[in-house]
Design a protein around this motif. Structure first.
Motif, PDB file in Angstrom:
ATOM      1  N   ALA A  54      46.012 104.901   1.642  1.00 51.21           N
ATOM      2  CA  ALA A  54      45.925 104.399   3.017  1.00 51.21           C
ATOM      3  C   ALA A  54      47.305 104.182   3.627  1.00 51.21           C
ATOM      4  CB  ALA A  54      45.127 103.098   3.050  1.00 51.21           C
ATOM      5  N   LEU A  55      48.285 103.876   2.811  1.00 54.88           N
ATOM      6  CA  LEU A  55      49.652 103.657   3.290  1.00 54.88           C
ATOM      7  C   LEU A  55      50.439 104.961   3.423  1.00 54.88           C
ATOM      8  CD1 LEU A  55      50.460 100.429   1.259  1.00 54.88           C
ATOM      9  CD2 LEU A  55      50.155 100.594   3.738  1.00 54.88           C
ATOM     10  N   GLY A  56      49.760 106.081   3.179  1.00 48.98           N
ATOM     11  CA  GLY A  56      50.401 107.380   3.382  1.00 48.98           C
ATOM     12  C   GLY A  56      50.915 108.053   2.132  1.00 48.98           C
ATOM     13  N   PHE A  57      50.704 107.454   0.977  1.00 47.81           N
ATOM     14  CA  PHE A  57      51.160 108.049  -0.281  1.00 47.81           C
ATOM     15  C   PHE A  57      50.004 108.835  -0.897  1.00 47.81           C
ATOM     16  CE2 PHE A  57      53.629 104.141   0.356  1.00 47.81           C
ATOM     17  CZ  PHE A  57      54.882 104.700   0.490  1.00 47.81           C
ATOM     18  N   LYS A  58      49.651 109.923  -0.238  1.00 46.46           N
ATOM     19  CA  LYS A  58      48.452 110.685  -0.584  1.00 46.46           C
ATOM     20  C   LYS A  58      48.561 111.398  -1.925  1.00 46.46           C
ATOM     21  CE  LYS A  58      46.865 111.028   4.101  1.00 46.46           C
ATOM     22  NZ  LYS A  58      46.508 109.665   4.181  1.00 46.46           N
ATOM     23  N   SER A  59      49.771 111.651  -2.382  1.00 44.64           N
ATOM     24  CA  SER A  59      49.946 112.413  -3.619  1.00 44.64           C
ATOM     25  C   SER A  59      50.016 111.531  -4.868  1.00 44.64           C
ATOM     26  CB  SER A  59      51.193 113.286  -3.521  1.00 44.64           C
ATOM     27  OG  SER A  59      52.343 112.465  -3.404  1.00 44.64           O
ATOM     28  N   ILE A  60      49.770 110.240  -4.733  1.00 44.89           N
ATOM     29  CA  ILE A  60      49.857 109.362  -5.903  1.00 44.89           C
ATOM     30  C   ILE A  60      48.762 109.720  -6.906  1.00 44.89           C
ATOM     31  CG2 ILE A  60      48.475 107.472  -4.942  1.00 44.89           C
ATOM     32  CD1 ILE A  60      50.682 105.633  -6.398  1.00 44.89           C
ATOM     33  N   LYS A  61      49.127 109.798  -8.150  1.00 46.04           N
ATOM     34  CA  LYS A  61      48.212 110.187  -9.224  1.00 46.04           C
ATOM     35  C   LYS A  61      47.733 108.958  -9.985  1.00 46.04           C
ATOM     36  CE  LYS A  61      48.993 114.627  -8.650  1.00 46.04           C
ATOM     37  NZ  LYS A  61      48.403 115.102  -7.459  1.00 46.04           N
ATOM     38  N   LYS A  62      46.608 109.123 -10.643  1.00 44.59           N
ATOM     39  CA  LYS A  62      46.012 108.051 -11.448  1.00 44.59           C
ATOM     40  C   LYS A  62      47.014 107.540 -12.504  1.00 44.59           C
ATOM     41  CE  LYS A  62      42.059 107.417 -14.552  1.00 44.59           C
ATOM     42  NZ  LYS A  62      40.881 108.098 -15.123  1.00 44.59           N
ATOM     43  N   ALA A  63      47.711 108.456 -13.142  1.00 44.35           N
ATOM     44  CA  ALA A  63      48.684 108.072 -14.182  1.00 44.35           C
ATOM     45  C   ALA A  63      49.805 107.213 -13.599  1.00 44.35           C
ATOM     46  CB  ALA A  63      49.263 109.318 -14.844  1.00 44.35           C
ATOM     47  N   GLU A  64      50.239 107.540 -12.378  1.00 45.77           N
ATOM     48  CA  GLU A  64      51.297 106.753 -11.739  1.00 45.77           C
ATOM     49  C   GLU A  64      50.802 105.347 -11.414  1.00 45.77           C
ATOM     50  OE1 GLU A  64      54.517 107.009  -8.071  1.00 45.77           O
ATOM     51  OE2 GLU A  64      53.005 108.577  -8.256  1.00 45.77           O
ATOM     52  N   VAL A  65      49.559 105.255 -10.935  1.00 46.88           N
ATOM     53  CA  VAL A  65      48.979 103.933 -10.652  1.00 46.88           C
ATOM     54  C   VAL A  65      48.897 103.120 -11.943  1.00 46.88           C
ATOM     55  CG1 VAL A  65      46.898 102.704  -9.886  1.00 46.88           C
ATOM     56  CG2 VAL A  65      47.697 104.702  -8.620  1.00 46.88           C
ATOM     57  N   LYS A  66      48.467 103.756 -13.033  1.00 44.37           N
ATOM     58  CA  LYS A  66      48.376 103.057 -14.325  1.00 44.37           C
ATOM     59  C   LYS A  66      49.748 102.548 -14.769  1.00 44.37           C
ATOM     60  CE  LYS A  66      44.341 104.910 -16.634  1.00 44.37           C
ATOM     61  NZ  LYS A  66      43.843 105.622 -17.805  1.00 44.37           N
ATOM     62  N   GLN A  67      50.773 103.388 -14.593  1.00 47.68           N
ATOM     63  CA  GLN A  67      52.135 103.006 -14.989  1.00 47.68           C
ATOM     64  C   GLN A  67      52.628 101.839 -14.143  1.00 47.68           C
ATOM     65  OE1 GLN A  67      54.090 104.115 -17.592  1.00 47.68           O
ATOM     66  NE2 GLN A  67      55.351 102.383 -16.968  1.00 47.68           N
ATOM     67  N   LEU A  68      52.442 101.933 -12.839  1.00 45.50           N
ATOM     68  CA  LEU A  68      52.862 100.849 -11.952  1.00 45.50           C
ATOM     69  C   LEU A  68      52.125  99.559 -12.309  1.00 45.50           C
ATOM     70  CD1 LEU A  68      52.933 102.778  -8.561  1.00 45.50           C
ATOM     71  CD2 LEU A  68      54.908 101.758  -9.702  1.00 45.50           C
ATOM     72  N   LEU A  69      50.845  99.681 -12.565  1.00 45.99           N
ATOM     73  CA  LEU A  69      50.031  98.520 -12.912  1.00 45.99           C
ATOM     74  C   LEU A  69      50.501  97.886 -14.221  1.00 45.99           C
ATOM     75  CD1 LEU A  69      47.632  96.883 -11.914  1.00 45.99           C
ATOM     76  CD2 LEU A  69      46.123  98.435 -13.156  1.00 45.99           C
ATOM     77  N   SER A  70      50.812  98.719 -15.212  1.00 50.44           N
ATOM     78  CA  SER A  70      51.261  98.173 -16.504  1.00 50.44           C
ATOM     79  C   SER A  70      52.620  97.484 -16.375  1.00 50.44           C
ATOM     80  CB  SER A  70      51.305  99.256 -17.583  1.00 50.44           C
ATOM     81  OG  SER A  70      52.358 100.151 -17.347  1.00 50.44           O
ATOM     82  N   ASN A  71      53.449  97.928 -15.438  1.00 53.34           N
ATOM     83  CA  ASN A  71      54.752  97.293 -15.208  1.00 53.34           C
ATOM     84  C   ASN A  71      54.610  95.923 -14.553  1.00 53.34           C
ATOM     85  OD1 ASN A  71      55.993  99.572 -16.210  1.00 53.34           O
ATOM     86  ND2 ASN A  71      56.515 100.395 -14.206  1.00 53.34           N
ATOM     87  N   ILE A  72      53.565  95.739 -13.763  1.00 56.20           N
ATOM     88  CA  ILE A  72      53.394  94.515 -12.986  1.00 56.20           C
ATOM     89  C   ILE A  72      52.397  93.554 -13.622  1.00 56.20           C
ATOM     90  CG2 ILE A  72      52.528  93.616 -10.770  1.00 56.20           C
ATOM     91  CD1 ILE A  72      55.207  94.923 -10.393  1.00 56.20           C
ATOM     92  N   ASP A  73      51.258  94.077 -14.046  1.00 54.79           N
ATOM     93  CA  ASP A  73      50.151  93.248 -14.536  1.00 54.79           C
ATOM     94  C   ASP A  73      50.371  92.876 -16.000  1.00 54.79           C
ATOM     95  OD1 ASP A  73      47.674  91.976 -14.861  1.00 54.79           O
ATOM     96  OD2 ASP A  73      46.670  93.871 -15.335  1.00 54.79           O
ATOM     97  N   LYS A  74      51.030  91.757 -16.213  1.00 58.68           N
ATOM     98  CA  LYS A  74      51.338  91.321 -17.580  1.00 58.68           C
ATOM     99  C   LYS A  74      50.158  90.596 -18.237  1.00 58.68           C
ATOM    100  CE  LYS A  74      55.408  92.980 -17.193  1.00 58.68           C
ATOM    101  NZ  LYS A  74      55.621  94.323 -17.637  1.00 58.68           N
ATOM    102  N   THR A  75      49.132  90.284 -17.446  1.00 60.35           N
ATOM    103  CA  THR A  75      47.969  89.571 -17.996  1.00 60.35           C
ATOM    104  C   THR A  75      46.902  90.518 -18.521  1.00 60.35           C
ATOM    105  OG1 THR A  75      46.894  89.482 -15.831  1.00 60.35           O
ATOM    106  CG2 THR A  75      48.316  87.607 -16.445  1.00 60.35           C
ATOM    107  N   GLY A  76      47.005  91.801 -18.176  1.00 61.26           N
ATOM    108  CA  GLY A  76      46.039  92.776 -18.656  1.00 61.26           C
ATOM    109  C   GLY A  76      44.705  92.746 -17.932  1.00 61.26           C
TER     110      GLY A  76
END
Length: 178
Positions: A54-76
């Motif tokens: 929605a913010l215009g990053f149409k090419s973002i892949k599932k793997a990239e979201v997982k990586q970003l999430l693992s970097n931020i979400d320390k609670t799992g």
């Protein structure tokens, strides 16, 4: 007895991270609220990917979201709060190419894909946005922005107008006799 001297401890300098401007923060706040459908103050992995798109990053892949999430979400929990989301998306927003972003906006107006925003295009988008410009006003907008005399606003002219508005006086675009 000799005195003991401690070796100097090098302290890490805090890293300066560029901050998003108010407009970008407003965009993120609004988008996050829309995707926080349960009003819990957090979004899950699926919503995160949808937010990026929605913010215009149409090419973002599932793997990239997982990586970003693992970097931020320390609670799992596979969820992030607004502040965590801002930390995830800020580098992407700050690395956007302004010309590319303005080109995407231009494309929203240029429905025919012919590289020109016509009076009809401007009128339709203005109506969709709830703007109440008269036909005379919109024709004048097109005429003032039309530097080639082709009856419409070309991509380069559109870019110049938008950048003048962001970086200075938008009236600088007009010649002295206008």
């Amino acid at each position: 007895m000799k005195g003991i001297t401690a070796s100097p401890v090098k302290q890490k300098k805090p890293q300066m991270t560029p901050k998003l401007d108010d407009e970008a923060m407003e965009e993120l706040t609004e988008a996050f609220r829309l995707f926080d459908t349960t009003s819990t103050g957090s979004v899950d992995a699926i919503e995160i990917k949808a937010l990026f798109i929605a913010l215009g990053f149409k090419s973002i892949k599932k793997a990239e979201v997982k990586q970003l999430l693992s970097n931020i979400d320390k609670t799992g929990t596979d969820t992030v709060t607004f502040n965590e989301f801002v930390a995830m998306v800020s580098p992407k927003i700050l690395s956007r190419d302004p010309k590319e972003e303005i080109g995407r906006i231009f494309d929203l107006f240029d429905e025919e894909g012919n590289g020109v925003i016509s009076f009809e295009n401007l009128k339709k988008v203005s109506a969709e946005l709830g703007e109440n410009y008269t036909d005379k006003d919109m024709r004048q907008m097109v005429e003032e922005a039309d530097r080639t005399g082709n009856g419409g606003i070309r991509r380069d002219d559109f870019y110049t107008i938008v950048m003048k508005g962001k970086n200075g006086d938008p009236l600088d675009y007009l010649s002295d006799d206008e």
